[in-house]
Design a protein around this motif. Structure first.
Motif, PDB file in Angstrom:
ATOM      1  N   ARG A 204       6.498  -2.667  14.983  1.00  0.00           N
ATOM      2  CA  ARG A 204       6.709  -4.094  15.258  1.00  0.00           C
ATOM      3  C   ARG A 204       5.383  -4.830  15.410  1.00  0.00           C
ATOM      4  N   ASN A 205       4.605  -4.794  14.335  1.00  0.00           N
ATOM      5  CA  ASN A 205       3.292  -5.427  14.304  1.00  0.00           C
ATOM      6  C   ASN A 205       3.067  -6.090  12.950  1.00  0.00           C
ATOM      7  N   LEU A 206       1.898  -6.669  12.735  1.00  0.00           N
ATOM      8  CA  LEU A 206       1.648  -7.461  11.538  1.00  0.00           C
ATOM      9  C   LEU A 206       0.756  -6.725  10.542  1.00  0.00           C
ATOM     10  N   ARG A 207       1.056  -6.941   9.258  1.00  0.00           N
ATOM     11  CA  ARG A 207       0.294  -6.368   8.160  1.00  0.00           C
ATOM     12  C   ARG A 207       0.065  -7.437   7.097  1.00  0.00           C
ATOM     13  N   VAL A 208      -0.748  -7.149   6.100  1.00  0.00           N
ATOM     14  CA  VAL A 208      -0.952  -8.045   4.964  1.00  0.00           C
ATOM     15  C   VAL A 208      -0.775  -7.278   3.663  1.00  0.00           C
TER      16      VAL A 208
END
Length: 299
Positions: A204-208
């Motif tokens: 539950r985190n951000l990526r690109v």
């Protein structure tokens, strides 16, 4: 409504050549659309007014705004947690006076769809069209992984030029895991970045990810660049820097990362300020003619 315009125009600091608008909502999300404003894209003020109210019995969550070639502003939002295959929509010429909410149906070819979450608008200026991206769960459609069948999201999209006719729904991103909350960033022609949430537990985190076209395909998915329990990214460019705002809900605050290249990220959460209770939306640079019009109309 003129009172709303007067307060908003003052908040936008119309004598300043730069101003940004950040769409916002408050829990329990049935109150309506709010607008935060800023002179520097780092310190934000609430206009203290609701400018758009959802239909009774519905919510207005995750508002995303974009402006077309004709100057018209468009906003879309999550209208229900589960049980509906649609999202909310309205338009405005000045960010103050909005059309009555309507609801755009999607996923009609997938009757088992569980939800339609966080529609995100992107104006593709190279092709004069809008892309609308959202997250949905279609049970048993993808490899289950660690997520329950009713929580195994993928990102879908459709295109429109007028918000009256739409392309068929397509699969936008399947990174091999549950993904939600996607926002497109155009760096230059044929150079796009997608910022999105890995919704798997315990991540539950951000990526690109990266692409040469706005509609993808997006590849080279990065490792996470935020801590766990983060979501709802939006990106604003200031000079050579990109600021990525996100809901750091695990720490009960709003966070911000700074990057030049979407490969190295610096946490500047301590250098930004947002009103208490703000929930995630998107950021838009306020066009000069709209800023001046709103200001001059209330002198």
């Amino acid at each position: 409504m003129r009172k709303y315009a007067w307060i908003l125009s003052l908040t936008l600091a119309a004598c300043n050549p730069k101003a940004w608008v950040f769409t916002s909502f408050r829990e329990p999300a049935n109150g309506g659309l709010r607008l935060l404003t800023s002179r520097d894209a780092r310190h934000w003020t609430d206009s203290q007014r609701i400018v758009l109210v959802p239909e009774k019995g519905k919510v207005l969550r995750d508002p995303s705004i974009a402006q077309g070639k004709d100057g018209m502003f468009h906003v879309v939002w999550t209208s229900a947690w589960k049980g509906e295959r649609q999202f909310g929509y309205a338009r405005s010429a000045d960010l103050i006076h909005w059309s009555e909410p309507t609801y755009i149906p999607v996923m009609e070819q997938e009757p088992s769809t569980v939800n339609v979450w966080a529609p995100e608008l992107f104006y593709d200026e190279d092709n004069n069209r809008f892309l609308i991206i959202w997250a949905s769960t279609v049970p048993h459609r993808f490899e289950k992984g660690v997520e329950a069948e009713d929580n195994n999201h993928r990102l879908y999209y459709m295109e429109t030029t007028d918000f009256q006719t739409f392309s068929p729904t397509g699969l936008f991103l399947d990174p091999g895991f549950s993904a939600i909350d996607a926002v497109i960033v155009r760096r230059k022609k044929d150079d796009y970045v997608l910022v999105f949430k890995d919704n798997t537990r315990p991540e539950r985190n951000l990526r690109v990810a990266f692409s040469g076209q706005a509609a993808g395909p997006y590849t080279r998915v990065s490792a996470p660049f935020t801590g766990k329990l983060t979501e709802g990214p939006t990106v604003v460019r200031t000079g050579k820097e990109y600021l990525i705002y996100f809901d750091d809900y695990g720490n009960k605050r709003f966070g911000c990362m700074k990057t030049l290249d979407f490969q190295t990220f610096v946490d500047i959460s301590g250098e930004v300020s947002l009103p208490e209770g703000h929930k995630h939306g998107t950021i838009l640079r306020l066009p000069e003619k709209v800023r001046k019009k709103g200001y001059e109309a209330n002198q």
